[in-house]
Scaffold this active site. Structure first.
Site, mmCIF file in Angstrom:
data_model
loop_
_atom_site.group_PDB
_atom_site.id
_atom_site.type_symbol
_atom_site.label_atom_id
_atom_site.label_comp_id
_atom_site.label_asym_id
_atom_site.label_seq_id
_atom_site.Cartn_x
_atom_site.Cartn_y
_atom_site.Cartn_z
ATOM 1 N N GLU A 36 13.198 1.712 5.342
ATOM 2 C CA GLU A 36 12.110 2.629 5.711
ATOM 3 C C GLU A 36 11.281 2.003 6.829
ATOM 4 O O GLU A 36 11.197 0.771 6.940
ATOM 5 C CB GLU A 36 11.233 2.871 4.475
ATOM 6 C CG GLU A 36 9.987 3.705 4.766
ATOM 7 C CD GLU A 36 9.215 4.137 3.525
ATOM 8 O OE1 GLU A 36 9.558 3.690 2.408
ATOM 9 O OE2 GLU A 36 8.278 4.943 3.679
ATOM 10 N N ASN A 81 7.908 7.520 1.938
ATOM 11 C CA ASN A 81 6.686 8.233 2.289
ATOM 12 C C ASN A 81 6.558 8.411 3.805
ATOM 13 O O ASN A 81 5.970 9.379 4.276
ATOM 14 C CB ASN A 81 5.466 7.469 1.762
ATOM 15 C CG ASN A 81 5.463 7.371 0.248
ATOM 16 O OD1 ASN A 81 6.163 8.113 -0.434
ATOM 17 N ND2 ASN A 81 4.689 6.452 -0.293
ATOM 18 N N GLU A 182 9.558 12.530 -2.727
ATOM 19 C CA GLU A 182 8.415 12.474 -3.665
ATOM 20 C C GLU A 182 7.329 13.487 -3.318
ATOM 21 O O GLU A 182 6.128 13.161 -3.347
ATOM 22 C CB GLU A 182 7.831 11.055 -3.702
ATOM 23 C CG GLU A 182 8.799 10.022 -4.224
ATOM 24 C CD GLU A 182 8.224 8.610 -4.300
ATOM 25 O OE1 GLU A 182 7.037 8.410 -3.993
ATOM 26 O OE2 GLU A 182 8.987 7.701 -4.684
ATOM 27 N N TYR A 241 9.991 2.644 -10.217
ATOM 28 C CA TYR A 241 9.811 1.201 -10.064
ATOM 29 C C TYR A 241 9.288 0.685 -11.393
ATOM 30 O O TYR A 241 8.500 1.361 -12.050
ATOM 31 C CB TYR A 241 8.794 0.894 -8.958
ATOM 32 C CG TYR A 241 9.266 1.326 -7.590
ATOM 33 C CD1 TYR A 241 10.020 0.473 -6.800
ATOM 34 C CD2 TYR A 241 8.962 2.596 -7.090
ATOM 35 C CE1 TYR A 241 10.456 0.861 -5.541
ATOM 36 C CE2 TYR A 241 9.398 2.996 -5.831
ATOM 37 C CZ TYR A 241 10.144 2.124 -5.057
ATOM 38 O OH TYR A 241 10.577 2.508 -3.811
ATOM 39 N N GLU A 290 15.550 5.521 -5.112
ATOM 40 C CA GLU A 290 14.628 4.382 -5.006
ATOM 41 C C GLU A 290 14.534 3.752 -6.384
ATOM 42 O O GLU A 290 14.195 4.442 -7.355
ATOM 43 C CB GLU A 290 13.230 4.808 -4.537
ATOM 44 C CG GLU A 290 13.163 5.146 -3.071
ATOM 45 C CD GLU A 290 11.746 5.457 -2.602
ATOM 46 O OE1 GLU A 290 10.796 4.857 -3.117
ATOM 47 O OE2 GLU A 290 11.630 6.327 -1.718
HETATM 48 O O1 AHR Z 1 9.696 2.112 -1.263
HETATM 49 C C1 AHR Z 1 8.317 2.216 -1.036
HETATM 50 C C2 AHR Z 1 7.754 3.606 -1.304
HETATM 51 O O2 AHR Z 1 7.812 3.882 -2.674
HETATM 52 C C3 AHR Z 1 8.503 4.754 -0.676
HETATM 53 O O3 AHR Z 1 8.101 4.988 0.616
HETATM 54 C C4 AHR Z 1 8.115 5.906 -1.545
HETATM 55 O O4 AHR Z 1 9.075 6.929 -1.546
HETATM 56 C C5 AHR Z 1 7.893 5.284 -2.893
HETATM 57 O O5 AHR Z 1 6.740 5.748 -3.500
#
Ligand code: AHR
Length: 491
Positions: A36, A81, A182, A241, A290
């Site tokens: 990213e 993002n 997201e 995450y 992700e």
């Molecule tokens: O990977 C970091 C961020 O985490 C990404 O941009 C987003 O999609 C997620 O919230």
């Protein structure tokens, strides 16, 4: 898939694997990556013109080499993002003419010196498939169609000709396209309701398939359902995450992701049932595009999310990867976030060289060996019974001390065992068809370190892989806080 029987900690654990008990094909794409425009992922990560380690394109050669070693099959780009305000046309053509723009997701300035053609060329050099995410924030459908045409069309049309003018004659044939990122989140530019998202995702998917029916399209979960979307959308995306400052909570947290996969798979089935989708229409899989261990307090996104990973985090990554292997039936792709510098196992340094963080080692072992077909495993083990992260995991999922998955890959049975216990080694019966094969030499790879807080930096490498062999006779001791990968070649 594993079946689990809880025993007392002082009893002897057992793991049983049968090489005939094949459950599902594993899609190689579960070892995907993600790059990213954030922090030092693109600039200073994969692209660093002027650096002595860069090639003639400005691509870091050491990073390319590492990603080749990992055999990363697919890489998502350009966000995240970031994509919610990204206009791909800013990042093509002569570099001197490319505009600098405010970058809203991570509060930066985007120079656009690296864009579509650079990324696609880099993918070719790495030997990986590109996967693009479309701008569902400030982007338009017209712009998205232009991007697909620029990348994939072989016709005599405007954007295909623009690509040729920029030096690329042949289409790139980008296969994977995601419908936004997201969009439900309040942190997004142009956050959406699920109803609005589902409608927009449907309209965009329809138009993209009209332009090129071979595209593989992925919305996020909000677009689930609706008989009309079934032929259009190939996978559903979810992101998670995990983290905890406490070791066992941290290492068992990916069990939450496993439950999310099961729930999402259930929702896909529900949507199929409610919409009377015939069994001839392939069941959509999950694109976990992700995932990782990430503590945004330790490593804030706005500061580049450079997280220093511990052995505890490496064990959590081992459990994450066990989850994808166990759930292979449902998962069509997974992308670790991210591939370089940003919450990444791989860190470039300013004075040259690459640091392989603790989490690199489980990823490398899995990507090398845990491919092929998932095998059923029976595990008898003690269990961590304390609080979990998130709390709802307790009561919903088991959290055994030994977290296990197994595969059959070209006549080799590979068994991955994460012992999440901080103090106890487990003397374990390893049984089943493996033993019956009578093979005497089992290859063993162990990832561990002096303690769960061990880290790898430029100065010290506390976590790595050790190799040994074992005679395969019944009992194996899984050391405390370790990941062990055992390999049996079948007769
Ligand atoms: O990977 C970091 C961020 O985490 C990404 O941009 C987003 O999609 C997620 O919230």
């Amino acid at each position: 898939m594993t079946s689990f029987t809880r025993i007392a900690d002082h009893e002897r654990p057992a793991i049983s694997v049968d090489a005939r008990a094949v459950i599902a094909d594993i899609d190689d794409n579960i070892y995907g990556g993600f790059t990213e425009h954030i922090g030092r992922c693109i600039y200073g990560g994969i692209y660093d013109p002027g650096n002595p380690l860069a090639d003639e394109n400005g691509f870091r050669k050491d990073v390319i080499e590492a990603l080749r070693e990992l055999r990363v099959p697919v890489i998502r780009y350009p966000g995240g993002n970031f994509v919610a305000t990204y206009h791909w046309l800013d990042g093509v053509g002569p570099k001197a003419d490319r505009p600098k723009r405010p970058e809203l997701a991570w509060d930066g300035i985007e120079s656009n010196q690296f864009g579509t053609d650079e990324f696609l060329k880099w993918c070719e050099v790495v030997g990986t498939e590109p996967y693009f995410c479309l701008n569902f924030g400030t982007g338009t459908l017209d712009e998205a169609l232009g991007w697909v045409e620029y990348c994939n069309s072989d016709k005599d049309t405007y954007y295909a000709n623009l690509r040729r003018k920029h030096g690329r004659q042949e289409p790139y044939n980008v296969k994977y396209w995601a419908l936004g990122n997201e969009v439900w989140g309040p942190w997004q530019v142009a956050q959406m309701t699920k109803e609005d998202y589902a409608n927009k995702a449907y309209q965009w998917a329809k138009a993209i398939k009209m332009l090129d029916p071979s595209e593989c399209i992925k919305p996020n979960l909000h677009a689930l359902g609706g008989s009309t979307t079934v032929g259009l959308i190939d996978m559903h995306s979810i992101h998670i995450y995990t983290t905890s400052p406490e070791h066992v909570k941290n290492a068992t947290a990916p069990r939450a992701a496993e439950r999310h996969i099961e729930i999402t798979a259930g929702l896909i089935d529900l949507a199929r049932a409610e919409n009377h989708i015939p069994p001839t229409v392939p069941r959509q899989k999950i694109c976990f595009d992700e995932w990782n261990v990430w503590d945004p307090v330790r490593a804030p996104g706005e500061q580049g999310a450079e997280q220093l990973f511990t052995l505890s985090d490496a064990l959590a990554v081992g459990v994450w990867l066990n989850v994808f292997v166990r759930q292979a039936k449902h998962v069509g792709m997974a992308n670790i976030a991210q591939s370089v510098n940003v919450i990444s196992p791989l860190m470039t340094t300013s004075d040259g060289g690459l640091v392989k963080q603790t989490t690199w080692w489980p990823l490398l072992l899995f990507s090398k060996y845990m491919r092929g077909k998932t095998l059923a495993v029976n595990v008898r083990s003690g269990e961590y019974r304390g609080e979990t992260s998130p709390a709802w995991v307790r009561g919903s999922m088991d959290t055994p001390w030994l977290d296990v998955s197994a595969v059959l890959d070209n006549g080799v049975v590979n068994l991955a065992v994460v012992n999440v216990h901080e103090q106890l080694d487990f003397v374990t019966e390893v049984a089943g068809i493996l033993q019956a094969s009578g093979q005497q030499q089992v290859e063993i790879y162990t990832v561990t370190g002096p303690g769960v807080d061990a880290v790898n930096t430029q100065e010290k490498q506390e976590v790595g892989i050790t190799e040994q062999t074992w005679d395969g006779r019944g009992i194996y001791t899984f050391p405390k806080h370790s990941l062990t990968l055992l390999r049996w070649t079948l007769p």
